[in-house]
Design an enzyme around this catalytic site. Structure first.
Site: not given
Length: 365
Positions: A50, A52, A154, A200, A207, A291, A296, A298
């Site tokens: 961790h 610390e 977007a 698509d 990437r 994405e 999907l 809504f």
């Protein structure tokens, strides 16, 4: 203020663990004496030391009597690694400054209490909001055991994600697209609907150099994902889940091709998203980048699974009554019923703007 400056440095260090420590939290640590830094560290990988312990190991001088700044309450239990409270006490740290307490029931204030009982001065709540925001995924998953869902899209300034012809390359600029790939590398999974796959044929990988590919999830009630799609062709290299509402010959073929079939109940003719979140949470999936397309999106909003919204706004006007908008479906009947975001922020990302905000978590997931 010196304490805030040192805690900000600890936050900077903590962010280096993004995408590498899940399901653990990102944690950064700075050790200082009289304002002079003598050691730094962060949680670098799940299963590793961790923050610390890494900071203590990096000290350039004996840390006895020094102050330790850490973004999250030190653990006090055995997990994959020994308790950090033991290391703090063994090295003689005199004072500990904590950003925020740990919601994990195994810690939950016990680390702070143990240190105080041992005579260590402890201060909590320094840059608490920033420290909590850093680990919003971890905090949500510990409390709800379902993935923290980030709905990303977007759109143009007039609210279009694609033209009437279906063209969508590219709505946003290069800087925004790179930010999205960074998010893919930091969150556990990415999720789309089968309509996006059919339209698509996406790969849904990260990437950027050194990036980590997320688990890929397709909401596909009838198992219509093509066997020759890029997702299925690469399922042997990148884990891929097809969330279906029932078993059929196509589901069997997809499983044979390398995909995992996750059966869920059905709601309104589609995969029950709430049940899907519960099943993914049980598998340890702590975060999802949503994405998917308008349908999907809504459905996810309606199901109450979305916790955070990221909207990239491009300075473009597209027009067209038939051009697609981010969220489709039947929509809500009244403006008064609209989902309202809280804690809204805006920042420029290259030529675009990113708006971020939060939605309340549904309590009945």
């Amino acid at each position: 203020m010196q304490e805030e400056l040192l805690m900000r440095r600890a936050l900077e260090l903590a962010r280096r663990g993004a995408g590498r420590v899940s399901p653990n939290p990102m944690v950064g640590c700075v050790i200082a004496r009289g304002g002079r830094v003598i050691g730094e560290g962060w949680h670098e990988a799940c299963g590793g030391p961790h923050a610390e312990r890494n900071a203590l190991a990096a000290c350039t001088e004996d840390p006895a009597g020094a102050t330790l700044y850490v973004t999250l309450e030190p653990c006090c239990h055995w997990g994959r690694t020994p308790p950090c409270t033991d290391a703090i006490l063994e090295r003689g740290i005199a004072r500990v400054v904590v950003g925020c307490t740990d919601p994990n029931p195994l810690v939950g204030g016990k680390g702070v209490r143990l240190l105080r009982e041992a005579g260590v001065e402890v201060e909590t709540g320094v840059l608490e909001q920033e420290c909590r925001r850093l680990n919003e995924v971890f905090f949500h998953f510990i409390q709800h055991r379902t993935p923290f869902v980030v709905y990303k899209y977007a759109m143009t300034l007039d609210g279009k994600i694609a033209s009437a012809s279906g063209d969508s390359r590219w709505v946003s600029g290069e800087a925004a697209r790179r930010r999205v790939h960074e998010a893919r590398g930091q969150l556990s999974a990415i999720m789309v609907g089968v309509d996006t796959v059919l339209a698509d044929d996406p790969l849904l990988t990260c990437r950027i150099p050194g990036g980590r590919d997320p688990l890929r999830i397709v909401c596909d009630s009838r198992a219509r994902t093509p066997l020759d799609s890029r997702l299925i062709q690469s399922a042997g290299e990148v884990p891929t889940i097809i969330a279906a509402a029932g078993w059929n010959e196509r589901a069997a073929a997809l499983e044979k091709a390398g995909a995992q079939i996750l059966l869920c109940g059905e709601r309104d003719g589609r995969v029950d998203l709430r049940e899907l979140m519960r099943k993914l949470g049980a598998r340890g999936v702590d975060s999802i980048l949503l994405e998917g397309g308008p349908t999907l999106a809504f459905a996810a909003l309606e199901a109450g699974i979305v916790r955070k919204v990221q909207a990239y706004i491009a300075p473009k006007l597209l027009g067209g009554s038939a051009a697609r908008t981010p969220a489709g479906g039947q929509g809500l009947a009244r403006m008064a019923d609209a989902w309202r975001l809280t804690d809204l922020t805006a920042e420029p990302v290259g030529e675009d703007f990113l708006l971020e905000g939060y939605l309340p978590c549904s309590q009945d997931l």
